[in-house]
Scaffold this motif. Structure first.
Motif, PDB file in Angstrom:
ATOM      1  N   MET A 210      12.745   0.907  -0.823  1.00 42.72           N
ATOM      2  CA  MET A 210      11.642   0.384  -1.630  1.00 42.72           C
ATOM      3  C   MET A 210      10.935   1.511  -2.379  1.00 42.72           C
ATOM      4  O   MET A 210      10.662   1.403  -3.576  1.00 42.72           O
ATOM      5  CB  MET A 210      10.663  -0.362  -0.727  1.00 42.72           C
ATOM      6  N   LEU A 211      10.639   2.613  -1.687  1.00 42.12           N
ATOM      7  CA  LEU A 211       9.928   3.724  -2.323  1.00 42.12           C
ATOM      8  C   LEU A 211      10.801   4.477  -3.316  1.00 42.12           C
ATOM      9  O   LEU A 211      10.304   4.980  -4.329  1.00 42.12           O
ATOM     10  CB  LEU A 211       9.338   4.658  -1.271  1.00 42.12           C
ATOM     11  N   GLU A 212      12.113   4.540  -3.056  1.00 38.64           N
ATOM     12  CA  GLU A 212      13.013   5.151  -4.042  1.00 38.64           C
ATOM     13  C   GLU A 212      12.964   4.378  -5.352  1.00 38.64           C
ATOM     14  O   GLU A 212      12.901   4.969  -6.439  1.00 38.64           O
ATOM     15  CB  GLU A 212      14.451   5.203  -3.504  1.00 38.64           C
ATOM     16  N   PHE A 213      12.992   3.054  -5.258  1.00 40.37           N
ATOM     17  CA  PHE A 213      12.935   2.227  -6.465  1.00 40.37           C
ATOM     18  C   PHE A 213      11.568   2.354  -7.137  1.00 40.37           C
ATOM     19  O   PHE A 213      11.488   2.530  -8.351  1.00 40.37           O
ATOM     20  CB  PHE A 213      13.256   0.767  -6.131  1.00 40.37           C
ATOM     21  N   ALA A 214      10.489   2.292  -6.368  1.00 40.20           N
ATOM     22  CA  ALA A 214       9.138   2.423  -6.935  1.00 40.20           C
ATOM     23  C   ALA A 214       8.977   3.765  -7.633  1.00 40.20           C
ATOM     24  O   ALA A 214       8.385   3.845  -8.722  1.00 40.20           O
ATOM     25  CB  ALA A 214       8.080   2.264  -5.840  1.00 40.20           C
ATOM     26  N   SER A 215       9.517   4.813  -7.040  1.00 40.38           N
ATOM     27  CA  SER A 215       9.447   6.140  -7.647  1.00 40.38           C
ATOM     28  C   SER A 215      10.212   6.175  -8.966  1.00 40.38           C
ATOM     29  O   SER A 215       9.752   6.767  -9.947  1.00 40.38           O
ATOM     30  CB  SER A 215      10.007   7.182  -6.678  1.00 40.38           C
ATOM     31  N   ALA A 216      11.373   5.526  -8.992  1.00 43.02           N
ATOM     32  CA  ALA A 216      12.155   5.469 -10.232  1.00 43.02           C
ATOM     33  C   ALA A 216      11.382   4.720 -11.324  1.00 43.02           C
ATOM     34  O   ALA A 216      11.366   5.140 -12.484  1.00 43.02           O
ATOM     35  CB  ALA A 216      13.508   4.809  -9.970  1.00 43.02           C
ATOM     36  N   VAL A 217      10.737   3.610 -10.946  1.00 47.21           N
ATOM     37  CA  VAL A 217       9.925   2.855 -11.913  1.00 47.21           C
ATOM     38  C   VAL A 217       8.837   3.755 -12.504  1.00 47.21           C
ATOM     39  O   VAL A 217       8.487   3.639 -13.678  1.00 47.21           O
ATOM     40  CB  VAL A 217       9.286   1.609 -11.245  1.00 47.21           C
TER      41      VAL A 217
ATOM     42  N   TRP B 280      10.657  -7.616  -8.227  1.00 48.37           N
ATOM     43  CA  TRP B 280       9.647  -7.745  -9.285  1.00 48.37           C
ATOM     44  C   TRP B 280       8.321  -7.144  -8.812  1.00 48.37           C
ATOM     45  O   TRP B 280       7.675  -6.374  -9.520  1.00 48.37           O
ATOM     46  CB  TRP B 280       9.480  -9.224  -9.626  1.00 48.37           C
ATOM     47  N   ASP B 281       7.925  -7.497  -7.582  1.00 46.74           N
ATOM     48  CA  ASP B 281       6.643  -7.009  -7.050  1.00 46.74           C
ATOM     49  C   ASP B 281       6.646  -5.494  -6.874  1.00 46.74           C
ATOM     50  O   ASP B 281       5.653  -4.837  -7.186  1.00 46.74           O
ATOM     51  CB  ASP B 281       6.316  -7.699  -5.729  1.00 46.74           C
ATOM     52  N   ILE B 282       7.744  -4.932  -6.389  1.00 48.75           N
ATOM     53  CA  ILE B 282       7.821  -3.476  -6.238  1.00 48.75           C
ATOM     54  C   ILE B 282       7.597  -2.815  -7.595  1.00 48.75           C
ATOM     55  O   ILE B 282       6.786  -1.884  -7.726  1.00 48.75           O
ATOM     56  CB  ILE B 282       9.181  -3.045  -5.634  1.00 48.75           C
ATOM     57  N   ALA B 283       8.314  -3.300  -8.613  1.00 53.68           N
ATOM     58  CA  ALA B 283       8.186  -2.712  -9.949  1.00 53.68           C
ATOM     59  C   ALA B 283       6.787  -2.930 -10.524  1.00 53.68           C
ATOM     60  O   ALA B 283       6.206  -2.016 -11.134  1.00 53.68           O
ATOM     61  CB  ALA B 283       9.252  -3.295 -10.878  1.00 53.68           C
ATOM     62  N   ALA B 284       6.236  -4.120 -10.337  1.00 51.40           N
ATOM     63  CA  ALA B 284       4.906  -4.413 -10.884  1.00 51.40           C
ATOM     64  C   ALA B 284       3.832  -3.552 -10.226  1.00 51.40           C
ATOM     65  O   ALA B 284       2.932  -3.035 -10.907  1.00 51.40           O
ATOM     66  CB  ALA B 284       4.581  -5.900 -10.718  1.00 51.40           C
ATOM     67  N   ILE B 285       3.926  -3.370  -8.921  1.00 53.30           N
ATOM     68  CA  ILE B 285       2.945  -2.535  -8.220  1.00 53.30           C
ATOM     69  C   ILE B 285       3.071  -1.088  -8.684  1.00 53.30           C
ATOM     70  O   ILE B 285       2.064  -0.434  -9.004  1.00 53.30           O
ATOM     71  CB  ILE B 285       3.102  -2.661  -6.687  1.00 53.30           C
ATOM     72  N   ALA B 286       4.289  -0.583  -8.743  1.00 51.71           N
ATOM     73  CA  ALA B 286       4.492   0.801  -9.198  1.00 51.71           C
ATOM     74  C   ALA B 286       3.994   0.979 -10.637  1.00 51.71           C
ATOM     75  O   ALA B 286       3.308   1.960 -10.939  1.00 51.71           O
ATOM     76  CB  ALA B 286       5.966   1.185  -9.088  1.00 51.71           C
ATOM     77  N   GLY B 287       4.309   0.022 -11.502  1.00 51.42           N
ATOM     78  CA  GLY B 287       3.874   0.120 -12.900  1.00 51.42           C
ATOM     79  C   GLY B 287       2.363   0.019 -13.048  1.00 51.42           C
ATOM     80  O   GLY B 287       1.740   0.796 -13.785  1.00 51.42           O
ATOM     81  N   PHE B 288       1.766  -0.917 -12.344  1.00 50.31           N
ATOM     82  CA  PHE B 288       0.313  -1.099 -12.423  1.00 50.31           C
ATOM     83  C   PHE B 288      -0.415   0.140 -11.930  1.00 50.31           C
ATOM     84  O   PHE B 288      -1.402   0.572 -12.535  1.00 50.31           O
ATOM     85  CB  PHE B 288      -0.107  -2.330 -11.613  1.00 50.31           C
TER      86      PHE B 288
ATOM     87  N   GLU C 113       0.832  -1.212   0.000  1.00 47.22           N
ATOM     88  CA  GLU C 113       0.000   0.000   0.000  1.00 47.22           C
ATOM     89  C   GLU C 113       0.864   1.258   0.000  1.00 47.22           C
ATOM     90  O   GLU C 113       0.512   2.250  -0.632  1.00 47.22           O
ATOM     91  CB  GLU C 113      -0.960   0.002   1.186  1.00 47.22           C
ATOM     92  N   ALA C 114       2.008   1.222   0.694  1.00 48.78           N
ATOM     93  CA  ALA C 114       2.902   2.381   0.706  1.00 48.78           C
ATOM     94  C   ALA C 114       3.402   2.690  -0.708  1.00 48.78           C
ATOM     95  O   ALA C 114       3.497   3.865  -1.091  1.00 48.78           O
ATOM     96  CB  ALA C 114       4.073   2.142   1.655  1.00 48.78           C
ATOM     97  N   ILE C 115       3.708   1.655  -1.478  1.00 52.24           N
ATOM     98  CA  ILE C 115       4.122   1.865  -2.870  1.00 52.24           C
ATOM     99  C   ILE C 115       3.004   2.563  -3.635  1.00 52.24           C
ATOM    100  O   ILE C 115       3.242   3.545  -4.345  1.00 52.24           O
ATOM    101  CB  ILE C 115       4.476   0.529  -3.556  1.00 52.24           C
ATOM    102  N   VAL C 116       1.790   2.063  -3.496  1.00 54.88           N
ATOM    103  CA  VAL C 116       0.650   2.641  -4.215  1.00 54.88           C
ATOM    104  C   VAL C 116       0.471   4.108  -3.837  1.00 54.88           C
ATOM    105  O   VAL C 116       0.298   4.967  -4.710  1.00 54.88           O
ATOM    106  CB  VAL C 116      -0.650   1.865  -3.928  1.00 54.88           C
ATOM    107  N   VAL C 117       0.512   4.396  -2.550  1.00 54.08           N
ATOM    108  CA  VAL C 117       0.281   5.770  -2.095  1.00 54.08           C
ATOM    109  C   VAL C 117       1.391   6.695  -2.593  1.00 54.08           C
ATOM    110  O   VAL C 117       1.115   7.795  -3.098  1.00 54.08           O
ATOM    111  CB  VAL C 117       0.133   5.817  -0.562  1.00 54.08           C
TER     112      VAL C 117
END
Length: 189
Positions: A124-131, A157-165, A72-76
């Motif tokens: 985790m959020l730095e990577f998600a933000s980059a994605v 994989w999941d971090i990137a997939a969640i950020a991308g989705f 959820e933190a990635i999504v937010v």
């Protein structure tokens, strides 16, 4: 006060929906007391609804090394960067509930970069933000840094997939002018 439409597109009458989608509505009413507007908007296109919800559930409820709160933190964080009112509001509520820290959830929703994050969550959020950035390409150094923080290949994989989705989801919400349910604003506070 007149209730605003949930999106710029008309939502289908619930009685006209396929039975599997009506059942999903009923499960959500039983669980949280209402049907999220994203369901009501996507129900206009049942085949899209099913595909969207199936992948959402794989990403957000599937097995793996990321907790539900981390997901959820990635999504937010991504949704805040994309200025998606619907997803920040709805998933902010989920983060407040699942993370059991409404202050941290609010900080992530406003600006995760200034939030009081653990090193794991920050990485985790730095990577998600980059994605989430245009032209994203992960380097071997990016992956090695995440491994050093304890993330497995499947976690990455999941971090990137969640950020991308959710980058996709945010853009669809923007196109639809999707409005959050008012119930989300008070959940987990």
């Amino acid at each position: 006060m007149k209730e605003s439409p949930i999106s710029r597109f008309a939502e289908p009458d619930e009685s006209s929906l396929p039975s599997d989608i009506r059942e999903m509505y009923n499960r959500n009413r039983a669980k949280i007391g209402f049907v999220p507007n994203v369901f009501r908007a996507y129900a206009k296109r049942p085949e899209h609804f099913r595909a969207f919800m199936a992948y959402h559930d794989v990403l957000m409820k599937g097995s793996g090394g990321l907790s539900r709160a981390e997901r959820e933190a990635i999504v937010v964080a991504v949704s805040a960067e994309n200025v998606c009112q619907y997803c920040v509001t709805a998933h902010g509520a989920a983060l407040r509930i699942l993370g059991k820290d409404p202050i941290l959830a609010e900080q992530i929703a406003i600006n995760w970069r200034t939030a009081n994050l653990s090193p794991r969550l920050r990485g985790m959020l730095e990577f998600a933000s980059a994605v989430n950035e245009p032209g994203f390409f992960a380097t071997d150094a990016d992956i090695a840094q995440l491994h050093a923080q304890g993330f497995t290949d499947d976690d990455i994989w999941d971090i990137a997939a969640i950020a991308g989705f959710f980058g996709f989801s945010n853009r669809m919400a923007g196109m639809m002018d999707l409005r959050p349910n008012t119930e989300f604003y008070s959940m987990g506070r």
